[in-house]
Design a protein around this motif. Structure first.
Motif, short mmCIF file in Angstrom:
data_model
loop_
_atom_site.label_atom_id
_atom_site.label_comp_id
_atom_site.label_asym_id
_atom_site.label_seq_id
_atom_site.Cartn_x
_atom_site.Cartn_y
_atom_site.Cartn_z
N GLY A 182 -11.39 -9.74 -8.19
CA GLY A 182 -10.71 -10.31 -7.04
C GLY A 182 -9.27 -10.68 -7.26
N LEU A 183 -8.80 -11.61 -6.45
CA LEU A 183 -7.39 -12.00 -6.45
C LEU A 183 -7.27 -13.48 -6.14
N SER A 184 -6.15 -14.04 -6.54
CA SER A 184 -5.78 -15.40 -6.19
C SER A 184 -4.62 -15.33 -5.21
N GLY A 185 -4.81 -15.93 -4.03
CA GLY A 185 -3.75 -15.91 -3.02
C GLY A 185 -4.21 -15.43 -1.67
N ILE A 186 -5.46 -15.73 -1.30
CA ILE A 186 -5.99 -15.28 -0.01
C ILE A 186 -5.15 -15.75 1.18
N PRO A 187 -4.59 -16.97 1.19
CA PRO A 187 -3.75 -17.35 2.33
C PRO A 187 -2.62 -16.36 2.62
N ILE A 188 -2.04 -15.77 1.58
CA ILE A 188 -1.00 -14.77 1.78
C ILE A 188 -1.56 -13.55 2.49
N VAL A 189 -2.75 -13.11 2.07
CA VAL A 189 -3.40 -11.96 2.70
C VAL A 189 -3.61 -12.20 4.18
N HIS A 241 2.40 -8.20 2.42
CA HIS A 241 2.41 -8.04 3.87
C HIS A 241 2.83 -6.63 4.27
N ALA A 242 3.86 -6.09 3.61
CA ALA A 242 4.30 -4.73 3.92
C ALA A 242 3.23 -3.70 3.59
N ALA A 243 2.56 -3.89 2.46
CA ALA A 243 1.51 -2.96 2.06
C ALA A 243 0.33 -3.00 3.03
N MET A 244 -0.03 -4.19 3.48
CA MET A 244 -1.13 -4.28 4.44
C MET A 244 -0.77 -3.64 5.78
N ARG A 245 0.50 -3.64 6.09
CA ARG A 245 0.96 -2.99 7.33
C ARG A 245 0.94 -1.47 7.21
N ASP A 246 1.31 -0.93 6.05
CA ASP A 246 1.54 0.50 5.91
C ASP A 246 0.48 1.26 5.13
N LEU A 247 -0.37 0.56 4.37
CA LEU A 247 -1.38 1.23 3.56
C LEU A 247 -2.76 0.84 4.10
N PRO A 248 -3.42 1.71 4.84
CA PRO A 248 -4.66 1.30 5.55
C PRO A 248 -5.81 0.94 4.63
N ALA A 294 -2.94 7.80 -4.05
CA ALA A 294 -1.65 7.76 -3.36
C ALA A 294 -1.25 6.32 -3.03
N GLU A 295 -2.20 5.51 -2.57
CA GLU A 295 -1.88 4.13 -2.23
C GLU A 295 -1.60 3.31 -3.50
N LEU A 296 -2.37 3.55 -4.55
CA LEU A 296 -2.12 2.84 -5.80
C LEU A 296 -0.75 3.18 -6.35
N ASP A 297 -0.36 4.45 -6.28
CA ASP A 297 0.96 4.85 -6.74
C ASP A 297 2.06 4.16 -5.94
N ALA A 298 1.82 3.98 -4.64
CA ALA A 298 2.81 3.31 -3.81
C ALA A 298 2.96 1.84 -4.18
N LEU A 299 1.88 1.25 -4.67
CA LEU A 299 1.90 -0.17 -5.04
C LEU A 299 2.47 -0.43 -6.42
N PHE A 355 -5.65 -0.20 1.52
CA PHE A 355 -5.29 -1.47 0.89
C PHE A 355 -5.58 -2.64 1.84
N SER A 356 -5.21 -2.47 3.11
CA SER A 356 -5.42 -3.51 4.10
C SER A 356 -6.91 -3.83 4.25
N VAL A 357 -7.73 -2.79 4.38
CA VAL A 357 -9.17 -2.98 4.52
C VAL A 357 -9.74 -3.65 3.26
N THR A 358 -9.26 -3.24 2.09
CA THR A 358 -9.73 -3.80 0.83
C THR A 358 -9.44 -5.29 0.76
N MET A 359 -8.25 -5.69 1.15
CA MET A 359 -7.89 -7.11 1.12
C MET A 359 -8.79 -7.92 2.07
N LEU A 360 -9.02 -7.40 3.26
CA LEU A 360 -9.82 -8.15 4.23
C LEU A 360 -11.28 -8.20 3.81
N ARG A 361 -11.77 -7.15 3.19
CA ARG A 361 -13.15 -7.18 2.70
C ARG A 361 -13.31 -8.21 1.60
N TYR A 362 -12.28 -8.37 0.76
CA TYR A 362 -12.36 -9.39 -0.27
C TYR A 362 -12.35 -10.79 0.34
#
Length: 315
Positions: free
Chosen positions: A120-127, A154-161, A61-66, A163-170
């Protein structure tokens, strides 16, 4: 004119953001320009399942939203995804290839502080809510990525829990990796550091064949080219590696691990722990689980044992 000397095109008009799954998905999230100042990369079509490990770990569901915000793009060697001290506009979820994060150590020299691949990803400062970094992100081995605008992240990290945890774990993984590499560079011999780098690169791309030059490795590790040439000659003579012009093939991974310092295993274990946490119990094997036989079978089925990436020396 852009800094690269190429004419710039106006950013396309962005339509109002519709709501989907409680997440403000920007319609046509492909607007803007790459941070390198170059012209827009044409879309290559949206994949059904992302090859990036962070995205593929998300609930459907979260991947579909993204998906509407994930713009496929090519990463050519030497392309600068993010310039140092310049505002970042996108996060790049790497699907194939390798990206180096480079720290400037004097007016002419930069060394790698961490390596980004399909994990991973490039752009941690944005996260983390910022937009500027003192480090440059440069494509070393060409490949592909899915990029996402900063506002959408930023919107996804606010609304998709999840996804938010995944970004912070990375982010946690990247901090562990950079601190370990810093300790490694200060404490271990170049032969150990080279073995650690090659093992990590193999994990990131999922292939035994790496299109690498001696000059590129010397620049990234911050040593003389002659030193890298001597180390590789020893590994070649001992049948750990097979070398050709602009290409290295890892023949004996177990032996290469025995030559590396403990730093490689510490970083690999940290990555595996992150992926287990994200997938939960019963997760599929991770890239640091060393199922390289499966990677070779996959390559054989597609008719090639060589990854479709190209090498470039660090700028």
């Amino acid at each position: 004119m852009t800094p690269a000397g190429e004419p710039s095109s106006p950013a396309p008009h962005r339509r109002p953001s519709p709501q989907r799954h409680g997440f403000a998905v920007s319609a046509g999230c492909s607007g803007g320009h790459p941070e390198s100042g170059r012209r827009e990369v044409p879309s290559m079509g949206r994949p059904d399942q992302p090859r990036n490990r962070l995205l593929s770990s998300l609930p459907p569901a979260e991947l579909d939203a993204l998906r509407p915000c994930l713009e496929p793009c090519s990463m050519k060697p030497r392309r600068v995804l993010h310039h140092d001290r310049a505002p970042m506009e996108h996060v790049y979820f790497v699907e194939s290839g390798l990206v180096s994060v480079l720290a400037q150590i004097d007016e002419r020299k930069a060394v790698e502080v961490w390596l980004i691949g399909r994990e991973g990803l490039s752009g941690i400062p944005i996260v983390l809510g910022g937009s500027v970094s003192p480090h440059r992100r440069v494509v070393q081995l060409g490949g592909t990525a899915l990029r996402m605008a900063a506002a959408d992240v930023h919107a996804a990290m606010r609304d998709l829990p999840v996804f938010s945890v995944t970004m912070l774990r990375y982010v946690q993984l990247a901090l562990a990796q950079t601190s370990q590499i810093g300790a490694c560079n200060g404490a271990h011999a170049i032969r150990q550091r080279l073995a650690r780098w090659l093992l990590t690169a193999q994990d990131r791309v999922g292939h035994d064949v790496l299109p690498l030059t001696h000059d590129m490795l010397a620049r990234l590790l911050g040593v003389r080219r002659a030193t890298i040439t001597e180390c590789i000659a020893v590994l070649d003579a001992e049948r750990v590696l097979s070398t050709r012009r602009g290409r290295l093939e890892i023949l004996d991974r177990e032996r290469l691990e025995s030559m590396s310092c403990l730093c490689y295993r510490i970083m690999a274990n940290e990555h595996d722990r992150m992926m287990r946490d994200l997938h939960g119990i019963g997760a599929p094997p991770t890239i640091c689980g060393h199922d390289h036989a499966a990677s070779r079978r996959e390559a054989t089925e597609t008719g090639s044992n060589t990854p479709t990436v190209s090498a470039s020396p660090a700028p």
